[in-house]
Design a protein around this motif. Structure first.
Motif: not given
Ligand code: NAD
Ligand code: ZN
Length: 372
Positions: A55-57, A83-85, A112-119, A153-155, A162-166, A192-194, A204-206
């Protein structure tokens, strides 16, 4: 042409198409997170085979923590996404799970976001496969099926759900473990988690999703499968970032945009912003979403319409991108960044065609990096 003749020709040519896995189960809806316990129940092997929650901290001490359906000897690990995974981080988590439990875990849940999903994806693969995660960075190197794994996902934006990569930072480079075993077995999309994502990070993530669409739709690998998802994702991104939606619709639409954007690149590829953002990430630790944005703003020669839209979105959302990020780099480091980027051959080929080397070189890249 008659049907018979057409079939005959098809047989002679026999193209081979890729056979992609998809997420087999998905829940969508505000508040759906509370169903997690029921969803996990049939997959619990016994009381000694835990579910591991990664879980994202940012959620430590939050409502999400209180709602986690942890029972028996389940383990909850709060992990920073600052930091990214990394491959070593994945190895360490797997080692800890092996040490702490005699039984094979019932499953891995990433929140969490991409970071936690990839982990979560990587840990589920590495528990069942030998050696370090670094050994599996690349395409189709994973031998054994992963543990059951769930992504929440939370962002929104990366499409990692959905992807087949981490995507992992390894000792040599940032590269994905691309395999049929990487894809989640279950995803829960609860918009609602977002709630609570900081505005800059939301943008940025959008924009990662928006850029996936532009790179996929303008790529040479495009086919109708990718196009249909890419167009829908682009339409949703325009609504979210250019119209004035109410917060509920905005969260729902961006979550679905991310899903469709991820599906769009499954059958095609990303392009120049991603290739260049990998260089920024490796040398400066700049995160994926932000890295894509700071590069993309200068790609008007390659994606003129996309960059014009991007600028409108920045303005509408009052976002100011950071400047002088590369100011402290030496010439050698600029060279290294260009080399890392140019190694992403499929991305360049998608963006500029098979003769891409005639259309782009190190100097052109360096010029862009120096503006960042
Ligand atoms: P992230 O997971 O790195 O999170 C970004 C920030 O948002 C963090 O500080 C996190 O704590 C915060 N955050 C997340 N959810 C939150 C919430 N609900 N409330 C408050 N803060 C929240 O962000 P990301 O942009 O989703 O992911 C980036 C990572 O995803 C990179 O490591 C990238 O390489 C990877 N990525 C993977 C794929 C894939 O297909 N596997 C595709 C694109 C990117
Ligand atoms: Zn991306």
């Amino acid at each position: 042409m008659g049907l018979k003749k057409e079939i005959e020709i098809n047989k002679r040519v026999k193209p081979v198409y890729r056979n992609f896995p998809m997420v087999p189960r998905v829940v969508f809806g505000a508040g759906s997170f509370h169903q997690l316990g029921d969803i996990l129940l049939p997959f619990r092997k016994n009381a000694d085979a835990p579910i591991i929650f990664l879980v994202d901290d940012v959620f430590e001490g939050s409502e999400i923590k209180r709602q986690l359906p942890a029972i028996f000897n389940d383990l909850i690990l709060f992990i920073s996404a600052d930091e990214e995974p990394k491959t070593q981080q994945v190895d360490a988590i797997v080692e800890r799970i092996r040490q702490e439990f005699n039984e094979v875990p019932s499953g891995i849940v990433g929140i969490g976001g991409g970071t936690l999903l990839d982990l979560a994806k990587a840990v589920s693969i590495m528990y069942t496969n030998k050696g370090s995660a670094a050994k599996y960075q690349g395409w189709d190197l994973v031998q054994k099926p992963s543990l059951y794994h769930v992504g929440i996902p939370t962002i929104s934006g990366t499409g990692a759900e959905v992807s087949r990569t981490t995507v992992l930072m390894g000792p040599e480079m940032k590269l994905g473990i691309n395999s049929d075993y990487t894809t989640f077995d279950q995803v829960i999309l609860d918009p609602d988690l977002t709630i609570g994502v900081p505005k800059d990070q939301w943008f940025y993530t959008g924009m990662d999703c928006f850029i996936h669409c532009i790179e996929s739709l303008n790529g040479t690998y495009l086919n109708t499968f990718s196009q249909s998802y890419g167009e829908k994702a682009l339409e949703l991104c325009k609504e979210v970032f250019l119209d004035s939606l109410d917060p509920v619709s905005s969260r729902e639409k961006l979550m679905m945009a991310s899903w469709h954007g991820g599906m769009s690149i499954a059958y095609s590829q990303v392009g120049i912003a991603h290739a260049m953002s990998y260089g920024l990430s490796f040398l400066l630790g700049i995160r994926h979403g932000l890295g894509n944005c700071v590069v993309f703003q200068y790609l008007q020669d390659y994606y003129p319409e996309g960059v014009a839209l991007f600028r409108q979105m920045l303005k509408k959302q009052n976002i100011e991108l950071p400047v002088n990020l590369c100011a402290s780099l030496t010439e050698d480091e600029f060279d290294q960044m260009c080399e890392i980027s140019l190694r992403m051959e499929p991305l360049w080929e998608n963006a500029l065609g098979s003769r891409w080397r005639q259309r782009i070189d190190k100097n052109a890249l360096k010029e862009i990096y120096k503006k960042i």
